[in-house]
Design a protein around this motif. Structure first.
Motif, PDB file in Angstrom:
ATOM      1  N   LYS A 157       0.826  -1.210   0.000  1.00  0.00           N
ATOM      2  CA  LYS A 157       0.000   0.000   0.000  1.00  0.00           C
ATOM      3  C   LYS A 157       0.859   1.259   0.000  1.00  0.00           C
ATOM      4  N   LEU A 158       1.957   1.246   0.769  1.00  0.00           N
ATOM      5  CA  LEU A 158       2.828   2.416   0.829  1.00  0.00           C
ATOM      6  C   LEU A 158       3.494   2.653  -0.529  1.00  0.00           C
ATOM      7  N   ALA A 159       3.972   1.583  -1.156  1.00  0.00           N
ATOM      8  CA  ALA A 159       4.614   1.710  -2.466  1.00  0.00           C
ATOM      9  C   ALA A 159       3.630   2.246  -3.508  1.00  0.00           C
ATOM     10  N   LYS A 160       2.396   1.764  -3.475  1.00  0.00           N
ATOM     11  CA  LYS A 160       1.383   2.266  -4.404  1.00  0.00           C
ATOM     12  C   LYS A 160       1.110   3.747  -4.158  1.00  0.00           C
ATOM     13  N   SER A 161       1.125   4.172  -2.896  1.00  0.00           N
ATOM     14  CA  SER A 161       0.846   5.576  -2.580  1.00  0.00           C
ATOM     15  C   SER A 161       1.939   6.500  -3.109  1.00  0.00           C
ATOM     16  N   TYR A 162       3.143   5.966  -3.327  1.00  0.00           N
ATOM     17  CA  TYR A 162       4.247   6.741  -3.887  1.00  0.00           C
ATOM     18  C   TYR A 162       4.245   6.715  -5.412  1.00  0.00           C
ATOM     19  N   GLY A 163       3.317   6.000  -5.993  1.00  0.00           N
ATOM     20  CA  GLY A 163       3.215   5.974  -7.443  1.00  0.00           C
ATOM     21  C   GLY A 163       4.016   4.891  -8.132  1.00  0.00           C
ATOM     22  N   PHE A 164       4.577   3.946  -7.370  1.00  0.00           N
ATOM     23  CA  PHE A 164       5.306   2.840  -7.997  1.00  0.00           C
ATOM     24  C   PHE A 164       4.339   1.866  -8.657  1.00  0.00           C
ATOM     25  N   ASP A 165       4.741   1.306  -9.803  1.00  0.00           N
ATOM     26  CA  ASP A 165       4.116   0.079 -10.275  1.00  0.00           C
ATOM     27  C   ASP A 165       4.621  -1.028  -9.365  1.00  0.00           C
ATOM     28  N   VAL A 166       3.708  -1.835  -8.842  1.00  0.00           N
ATOM     29  CA  VAL A 166       4.099  -2.840  -7.848  1.00  0.00           C
ATOM     30  C   VAL A 166       3.897  -4.243  -8.388  1.00  0.00           C
ATOM     31  N   SER A 167       4.944  -5.047  -8.253  1.00  0.00           N
ATOM     32  CA  SER A 167       4.894  -6.469  -8.557  1.00  0.00           C
ATOM     33  C   SER A 167       5.098  -7.236  -7.259  1.00  0.00           C
ATOM     34  N   VAL A 168       4.384  -8.347  -7.106  1.00  0.00           N
ATOM     35  CA  VAL A 168       4.595  -9.196  -5.933  1.00  0.00           C
ATOM     36  C   VAL A 168       4.832 -10.629  -6.386  1.00  0.00           C
ATOM     37  N   ASP A 169       5.586 -11.362  -5.580  1.00  0.00           N
ATOM     38  CA  ASP A 169       5.830 -12.781  -5.813  1.00  0.00           C
ATOM     39  C   ASP A 169       4.865 -13.610  -4.973  1.00  0.00           C
ATOM     40  N   ALA A 170       4.385 -14.698  -5.558  1.00  0.00           N
ATOM     41  CA  ALA A 170       3.560 -15.664  -4.834  1.00  0.00           C
ATOM     42  C   ALA A 170       4.187 -17.040  -4.992  1.00  0.00           C
ATOM     43  N   MET A 171       4.249 -17.804  -3.907  1.00  0.00           N
ATOM     44  CA  MET A 171       4.800 -19.154  -3.977  1.00  0.00           C
ATOM     45  C   MET A 171       3.671 -20.176  -3.891  1.00  0.00           C
ATOM     46  N   ILE A 172       3.740 -21.159  -4.773  1.00  0.00           N
ATOM     47  CA  ILE A 172       2.725 -22.210  -4.893  1.00  0.00           C
ATOM     48  C   ILE A 172       3.375 -23.556  -4.601  1.00  0.00           C
ATOM     49  N   GLY A 173       2.610 -24.458  -4.012  1.00  0.00           N
ATOM     50  CA  GLY A 173       3.117 -25.806  -3.751  1.00  0.00           C
ATOM     51  C   GLY A 173       3.837 -25.940  -2.433  1.00  0.00           C
ATOM     52  N   LEU A 174       3.544 -25.045  -1.488  1.00  0.00           N
ATOM     53  CA  LEU A 174       4.208 -25.084  -0.190  1.00  0.00           C
ATOM     54  C   LEU A 174       3.625 -26.187   0.692  1.00  0.00           C
ATOM     55  N   PRO A 175       4.442 -26.817   1.520  1.00  0.00           N
ATOM     56  CA  PRO A 175       3.908 -27.774   2.489  1.00  0.00           C
ATOM     57  C   PRO A 175       2.843 -27.111   3.358  1.00  0.00           C
ATOM     58  N   GLY A 176       1.683 -27.736   3.439  1.00  0.00           N
ATOM     59  CA  GLY A 176       0.614 -27.198   4.271  1.00  0.00           C
ATOM     60  C   GLY A 176      -0.224 -26.121   3.614  1.00  0.00           C
ATOM     61  N   GLN A 177       0.113 -25.736   2.389  1.00  0.00           N
ATOM     62  CA  GLN A 177      -0.654 -24.694   1.700  1.00  0.00           C
ATOM     63  C   GLN A 177      -1.914 -25.292   1.090  1.00  0.00           C
ATOM     64  N   ASN A 178      -3.017 -24.550   1.159  1.00  0.00           N
ATOM     65  CA  ASN A 178      -4.255 -25.001   0.528  1.00  0.00           C
ATOM     66  C   ASN A 178      -4.764 -23.942  -0.441  1.00  0.00           C
ATOM     67  N   THR A 179      -5.825 -24.273  -1.152  1.00  0.00           N
ATOM     68  CA  THR A 179      -6.312 -23.360  -2.180  1.00  0.00           C
ATOM     69  C   THR A 179      -6.858 -22.067  -1.584  1.00  0.00           C
ATOM     70  N   SER A 180      -7.313 -22.100  -0.329  1.00  0.00           N
ATOM     71  CA  SER A 180      -7.818 -20.861   0.272  1.00  0.00           C
ATOM     72  C   SER A 180      -6.698 -19.837   0.444  1.00  0.00           C
ATOM     73  N   ASP A 181      -5.462 -20.299   0.720  1.00  0.00           N
ATOM     74  CA  ASP A 181      -4.323 -19.371   0.810  1.00  0.00           C
ATOM     75  C   ASP A 181      -4.041 -18.746  -0.548  1.00  0.00           C
ATOM     76  N   ILE A 182      -4.096 -19.564  -1.587  1.00  0.00           N
ATOM     77  CA  ILE A 182      -3.861 -19.058  -2.938  1.00  0.00           C
ATOM     78  C   ILE A 182      -4.941 -18.048  -3.310  1.00  0.00           C
ATOM     79  N   ARG A 183      -6.189 -18.401  -3.029  1.00  0.00           N
ATOM     80  CA  ARG A 183      -7.301 -17.490  -3.326  1.00  0.00           C
ATOM     81  C   ARG A 183      -7.158 -16.182  -2.563  1.00  0.00           C
ATOM     82  N   ASP A 184      -6.854 -16.284  -1.267  1.00  0.00           N
ATOM     83  CA  ASP A 184      -6.729 -15.073  -0.439  1.00  0.00           C
ATOM     84  C   ASP A 184      -5.592 -14.185  -0.934  1.00  0.00           C
ATOM     85  N   PHE A 185      -4.473 -14.794  -1.325  1.00  0.00           N
ATOM     86  CA  PHE A 185      -3.339 -14.021  -1.823  1.00  0.00           C
ATOM     87  C   PHE A 185      -3.752 -13.199  -3.043  1.00  0.00           C
ATOM     88  N   ILE A 186      -4.370 -13.858  -3.999  1.00  0.00           N
ATOM     89  CA  ILE A 186      -4.728 -13.189  -5.252  1.00  0.00           C
ATOM     90  C   ILE A 186      -5.791 -12.122  -5.007  1.00  0.00           C
TER      91      ILE A 186
END
Length: 384
Positions: A157-186
């Motif tokens: 949010k802070l980076a967006k407020s400064y006018g940066f284009d923001v990219s984020v990394d998401a990791m998939i296939g983690l031990p214990g990760q479920n689809t709700s984590d993926i959905r919530d991230f996106i």
């Protein structure tokens, strides 16, 4: 800053420059990148030598190329203070002809604050790639990340407020990760108006803390099929939220692709500066030293290139095919003919016929159908 980003026309070829900053506050459980735990004295010496390498490289390439993308990665580049960031970028602007289309810097959420964002803006950075990985605190702890979910959201949010284009990394296939984590991230990323999302399937590298925990039975690794299902779910969710896939692992809104990374996938020239960075210019590929002492000695000797590999015409063509098949746009016929002097459809007729069910062909290009992009390696091998 406008004077630093001068528009230099002429017949110079374009060049992308990558600058590596190998410092982190701590090492993540999955990481096997070239990085070191941050030390003020080592950081100061390293920045001095990186600036010296920029000078050496500028002597050779500064007048020959027009730099259109810069990328500062790591490690954690935002561990550098304002004067160090400025010292590095000033050297670039002084030594190279720059007509920047994009300048990206990577950042750990813990290092994103008003002072650092102001410094990055002053250096000409317009795009911030923030290593979020997950918005689930349990998964972040398992990965050994220093930030929690709230810190990650605050940084975006802070980076967006400064006018940066923001990219984020998401990791998939983690031990214990479920689809709700993926959905919530996106959903969270979309709600915060993140411009670009890179989705990476977990690769458990030998010798890492994560590898040790899995071998000791403390964590249960997912199967390849489970990871593939998670990835397919992520792709579907991203599409629903308005993110277009332009490369196997990369999605963006409003056409905000990573132009620097496109250089790699389109096999354009790039120069790597800093410890462990790789370069591809013309018919040669090389790497920089991977330890501090070797790197410093190389700069002292005015020759930083290690393992220089001359590339044959066949190798360049094979690389071009493999890399461009990663892109949803695939291989442009006119570009292929210009680079290699032959007609792609004629030269690779048998490979095309073998894989016709997986390919999409237009009058201008050939690409792997969206639903088969994950099979890219097994498809592309028939063309090389």
């Amino acid at each position: 800053m406008s004077e630093k980003l001068k528009n230099h026309h002429g017949r110079r070829q374009s060049l992308g420059i990558y600058m590596h900053v190998p410092f982190c506050k701590s090492r993540c459980a999955y990481c096997d990148f070239i990085s070191s735990i941050d030390s003020f004295a080592q950081r100061r010496k390293y920045v001095e030598y990186l600036q010296r390498q920029i000078d050496i490289a500028a002597e050779k390439y500064g007048e020959k190329y027009n730099v259109d993308t810069l990328y500062m990665g790591g490690g954690t580049p935002t561990l550098l203070d304002s004067s160090q960031l400025k010292g590095i970028t000033d050297k670039i602007y002084k030594g190279f002809q720059c007509n920047l289309r994009e300048f990206t810097a990577e950042a750990n959420p813990c290092t994103v604050d008003n002072e650092k964002l102001t410094a990055l803006k002053d250096c000409g950075v317009g795009r911030l790639s923030i290593g979020v990985q997950s918005f689930d605190n349990n998964l972040l702890k398992m990965l050994g990340r220093r930030h929690d979910a709230e810190e990650a959201k605050r940084a975006v949010k802070l980076a967006k407020s400064y006018g940066f284009d923001v990219s984020v990394d998401a990791m998939i296939g983690l031990p214990g990760q479920n689809t709700s984590d993926i959905r919530d991230f996106i959903e969270l990323a979309a709600d915060m108006d993140v411009d670009h999302i890179s989705v990476y399937m977990l690769s458990v590298e030998s010798g890492t803390a994560l590898d040790k925990n899995i071998k000791e039975g403390k964590l249960a690794a997912k199967s390849d099929d489970e990871i593939a299902d998670d990835y397919q779910y992520a792709c579907e969710m991203l599409g629903k939220k308005g993110y277009s896939r332009y490369e196997i692992s990369n999605f963006c809104r409003d056409g905000k692709v990573s132009y620097h990374n496109l250089r790699y996938w389109q096999r354009c020239d790039y120069l790597g500066l800093g410890m462990g960075a790789h370069s591809l210019i013309g018919d040669e590929r090389w790497r920089n030293a991977e330890t501090f002492d070797e790197y410093y000695n190389a700069i002292d000797n005015l020759d930083y290139r290690f393992d220089v590999e001359p590339l044959s015409a066949e190798e360049k063509e094979s690389e071009f095919i493999m890399l461009n098949f990663r892109l949803t746009n695939g291989i442009d016929f006119a570009q292929f003919t210009k680079k290699f002097g032959s007609n792609f459809l004629i030269k690779y007729k048998s490979a095309i016929e073998k894989n016709k069910n997986y390919l999409q062909i237009t009058s201008k290009n050939i690409s792997i159908k969206y639903e088969y992009l994950q099979l890219m390696n097994s498809i592309a091998v028939d063309f090389i």
